[in-house]
Each structure stands twice: as C-alpha cells, then as structure tokens.
Design an enzyme around this catalytic site. Structure first.
Site, PDB file in Angstrom:
ATOM      1  N   SER A  78       0.830  -1.192   0.000  1.00  0.00           N
ATOM      2  CA  SER A  78       0.000   0.000   0.000  1.00  0.00           C
ATOM      3  C   SER A  78       0.879   1.263   0.000  1.00  0.00           C
ATOM      4  O   SER A  78       1.661   1.469  -0.918  1.00  0.00           O
ATOM      5  CB  SER A  78      -0.970  -0.041   1.184  1.00  0.00           C
ATOM      6  OG  SER A  78      -1.990   0.921   1.057  1.00  0.00           O
ATOM      7  N   ASP A 104      -9.653  -4.551  -5.054  1.00  0.00           N
ATOM      8  CA  ASP A 104      -9.102  -3.653  -4.025  1.00  0.00           C
ATOM      9  C   ASP A 104     -10.049  -2.471  -3.802  1.00  0.00           C
ATOM     10  O   ASP A 104     -10.367  -1.733  -4.733  1.00  0.00           O
ATOM     11  CB  ASP A 104      -7.721  -3.153  -4.464  1.00  0.00           C
ATOM     12  CG  ASP A 104      -6.931  -2.496  -3.341  1.00  0.00           C
ATOM     13  OD1 ASP A 104      -7.538  -1.812  -2.496  1.00  0.00           O
ATOM     14  OD2 ASP A 104      -5.699  -2.673  -3.307  1.00  0.00           O
ATOM     15  N   HIS A 154      -7.848  -5.385  -0.591  1.00  0.00           N
ATOM     16  CA  HIS A 154      -6.619  -4.686  -0.230  1.00  0.00           C
ATOM     17  C   HIS A 154      -5.817  -5.554   0.741  1.00  0.00           C
ATOM     18  O   HIS A 154      -5.967  -5.458   1.962  1.00  0.00           O
ATOM     19  CB  HIS A 154      -6.967  -3.340   0.401  1.00  0.00           C
ATOM     20  CG  HIS A 154      -5.818  -2.391   0.495  1.00  0.00           C
ATOM     21  ND1 HIS A 154      -5.154  -1.904  -0.609  1.00  0.00           N
ATOM     22  CD2 HIS A 154      -5.204  -1.823   1.575  1.00  0.00           C
ATOM     23  CE1 HIS A 154      -4.204  -1.072  -0.225  1.00  0.00           C
ATOM     24  NE2 HIS A 154      -4.215  -1.014   1.090  1.00  0.00           N
TER      25      HIS A 154
END
Length: 221
Positions: A117, A168, A200
């Site tokens: 991320s 995601d 995610h």
C-alpha cells in the site's frame, strides 16, 4: 536545531544464525507499523535462511487514525502533495537503508524492498532514485507517485514485481496497470500480477510470487 528522523522497527536475523547474505526491508501501509509486515519474515525465512529481515516504523504518527504510523499524509490526494510527502519520507528511509546495509555488511545489490500500500509507494519512489540499484522491489496494492517526473529523476532501474487485487477497495486496481506502463516506459523490468477477487491485502499466491521473485533477483545479484 532539529534532529534528523531516525527509523527503527522489528527485525529478524538470519535463520542460520550467521552473517546476512541478503536484506529484505518491509515497508508497511498507512495506519500500521513495522509489526504489521514482520510476520512475513518467518514465512520467507525457510526459503532464505541467510537473509535478514527488518520492518521499520514509518516516521510520523498517522493523521487519519488514533494509532499507527504514516510515511506521509493522505489527507490531500493532490499529485504535488503526494510527491512532496514521499520526498519528505525518502531521506529518512534512505538513511535507514544505508544504516541497515552497513550493519549487515552488504551492498545495495543484496537489498530488496517489500512494500504494501503506502509502503509500496515509498518502495518504488525511493528505489528508483537511489544512485546504486538494489536487487529489486516488491510492490503490493500500491501505486507509482508522480510518474511524469520519473524520466527526469530515475537513477537506477531495479527489477520490480507488482501484485494487486482486482477487488481492491482502497487503492484502485488500475493503479497497478498505470504503474506498470510508466515503469516500462522508463526502462524498468516489471512483472505484474492481478489477483482475481482479492481486496486490499496480500494472499498466499502473492506470497508465492514474492518468494519466486526474491529467489530470482538474489541469484542474479
């Protein structure tokens, strides 16, 4: 006088107990800390028994949650704000990487950055601007900051693995394809994998892809 920011976080020494031959640095996402990814070290250690693993806490408290850390603020998603935020974190991260390589007695060719991320954003942003190429970058569920600036600012071209879930809900899946295109245009070797139905996160298939990528780049280094 402002003291320089010094990063630190949990670490795991080589499984063999000997001198490290590789160094894997995990870079966590927004609102997490180094403990979030160091749990991957025991998963990878059997395949890389001579590798040291470290997962630094990002430099600042998260400004969007009551706990956790951030590499930079995401309260503004304006491109210049993202770029300036990543630039502000790049100096402390580069200093940390130099310190860890010195500690391990290794050069850049034995270093891999594994980012998730916001940590993926930092891994790409930092590695491509280091004067000496590292072994490689593993980027999960992130995106490439300021792709238009890359041609003018890139200094090294380590191989890159990108993995992203097509479901995601935090970082749009299209960010991976955009990053892949920009990296290829900048002359970077990229391996990109979509994970069907994954949100995610990092799944078992992603970890297997990471292990194979690490095996290849460390053998080639």
């Amino acid at each position: 006088m402002t003291l320089p920011i010094q990063l630190d976080g949990p670490r795991r020494d080589p499984q063999t107990g000997g001198k490290p031959e590789q160094l894997v640095v995990f870079l966590h996402g927004l609102g997490a800390d180094g403990n979030d990814l160091i749990g991957l070290a025991p998963v990878l250690a059997p395949l890389f028994p001579n590798a040291a693993f470290v997962s630094p806490d990002a430099p600042w408290p998260c400004d969007m949650a009551p706990m956790g850390r951030q590499w930079f603020s995401l309260q503004s998603r304006e491109p210049r704000a993202l770029f300036m935020g990543a630039e502000g974190a790049r100096g402390p991260l580069d200093a940390f990487l130099a310190q860890e390589l010195e500690r391990a007695g290794l050069d850049d060719s034995r270093l891999a950055l594994f980012g998730f991320s916001q940590g993926c954003m930092m891994a790409l942003h930092t590695a491509l601007r280091r004067p000496r190429p590292i072994a490689g970058v593993l980027g999960f569920s992130g995106h490439l900051i300021a792709p238009a600036r890359l041609a003018a600012e890139i200094k090294s071209r380590p191989p890159v693995l990108l993995v992203h879930g097509d479901a995601d809900e935090i970082v749009p899946f299209g960010a991976m394809r955009a990053a892949e295109q920009a990296l290829r245009e900048a002359g970077v070797a990229v391996e990109a994998h979509a994970r069907p139905g994954l949100g995610h996160g990092i799944d078992q298939v992603g970890l297997e892809l990471a292990a194979r990528f690490l095996q290849r780049i460390f053998q080639e280094a």
